[in-house]
Motif scaffolding. Structure first.
Motif, PDB file in Angstrom:
ATOM      1  N   ARG A  10     -16.375  51.533  -6.399  1.00  0.00           N
ATOM      2  CA  ARG A  10     -15.062  51.733  -7.006  1.00  0.00           C
ATOM      3  C   ARG A  10     -14.487  50.414  -7.499  1.00  0.00           C
ATOM      4  N   ARG A  11     -13.379  50.513  -8.233  1.00  0.00           N
ATOM      5  CA  ARG A  11     -12.702  49.315  -8.715  1.00  0.00           C
ATOM      6  C   ARG A  11     -11.716  48.811  -7.667  1.00  0.00           C
ATOM      7  N   CYS A  12     -12.238  48.494  -6.514  1.00  0.00           N
ATOM      8  CA  CYS A  12     -11.415  47.930  -5.459  1.00  0.00           C
ATOM      9  C   CYS A  12     -12.267  46.937  -4.680  1.00  0.00           C
ATOM     10  N   TYR A  13     -11.604  46.046  -3.979  1.00  0.00           N
ATOM     11  CA  TYR A  13     -12.336  45.050  -3.204  1.00  0.00           C
ATOM     12  C   TYR A  13     -11.615  44.811  -1.882  1.00  0.00           C
ATOM     13  N   PRO A  14     -12.376  44.494  -0.843  1.00  0.00           N
ATOM     14  CA  PRO A  14     -11.770  44.293   0.466  1.00  0.00           C
ATOM     15  C   PRO A  14     -11.318  42.846   0.673  1.00  0.00           C
ATOM     16  N   VAL A  15     -10.226  42.688   1.384  1.00  0.00           N
ATOM     17  CA  VAL A  15      -9.752  41.372   1.802  1.00  0.00           C
ATOM     18  C   VAL A  15      -9.426  41.472   3.279  1.00  0.00           C
ATOM     19  N   THR A  16     -10.048  40.621   4.073  1.00  0.00           N
ATOM     20  CA  THR A  16      -9.765  40.579   5.505  1.00  0.00           C
ATOM     21  C   THR A  16      -8.802  39.432   5.752  1.00  0.00           C
ATOM     22  N   TRP A  17      -7.707  39.725   6.419  1.00  0.00           N
ATOM     23  CA  TRP A  17      -6.681  38.721   6.658  1.00  0.00           C
ATOM     24  C   TRP A  17      -5.992  39.010   7.986  1.00  0.00           C
ATOM     25  N   SER A  18      -5.227  38.052   8.457  1.00  0.00           N
ATOM     26  CA  SER A  18      -4.422  38.268   9.660  1.00  0.00           C
ATOM     27  C   SER A  18      -3.243  37.314   9.662  1.00  0.00           C
ATOM     28  N   GLN A  19      -2.191  37.756  10.320  1.00  0.00           N
ATOM     29  CA  GLN A  19      -1.068  36.867  10.550  1.00  0.00           C
ATOM     30  C   GLN A  19      -1.453  35.955  11.707  1.00  0.00           C
ATOM     31  N   SER A  20      -0.770  34.881  11.853  1.00  0.00           N
ATOM     32  CA  SER A  20      -1.090  33.898  12.880  1.00  0.00           C
ATOM     33  C   SER A  20      -1.223  34.550  14.255  1.00  0.00           C
ATOM     34  N   PHE A  29      -7.783  46.177  -2.275  1.00  0.00           N
ATOM     35  CA  PHE A  29      -6.975  45.901  -3.447  1.00  0.00           C
ATOM     36  C   PHE A  29      -7.681  46.425  -4.681  1.00  0.00           C
ATOM     37  N   ARG A  30      -6.916  46.876  -5.644  1.00  0.00           N
ATOM     38  CA  ARG A  30      -7.470  47.445  -6.879  1.00  0.00           C
ATOM     39  C   ARG A  30      -7.766  46.342  -7.889  1.00  0.00           C
ATOM     40  N   LYS A  31      -8.935  46.449  -8.543  1.00  0.00           N
ATOM     41  CA  LYS A  31      -9.293  45.558  -9.647  1.00  0.00           C
ATOM     42  C   LYS A  31      -8.790  46.186 -10.932  1.00  0.00           C
TER      43      LYS A  31
END
Length: 63
Positions: A10-20, A29-31
């Protein structure tokens, strides 16, 4: 969302993140496909010396 990152078609991609100090999470997120970009000229006022730059349009062929 796709079942797994390696099977994503699909036209989406993963982003792994965290708050402190928090546990990391994965958000998707959509491309957006871009076919062209237009850069408008920069115009400064006469008080700062009049300067303009030419317009620029870039096109991207679609496969």
């Amino acid at each position: 969302m796709p079942g797994s990152v390696d099977k994503n078609t699909r036209r989406c991609y993963p982003v792994t993140w965290s708050q402190s100090g928090a546990i990391p999470v994965t958000d998707w997120f959509r491309k957006y496909v871009v076919t062209s970009v237009f850069l408008a000229p920069v115009i400064r006022s006469a008080a700062t010396s009049a300067t303009t730059t030419p317009s620029l349009r870039t096109s991207f062929p679609t496969p």
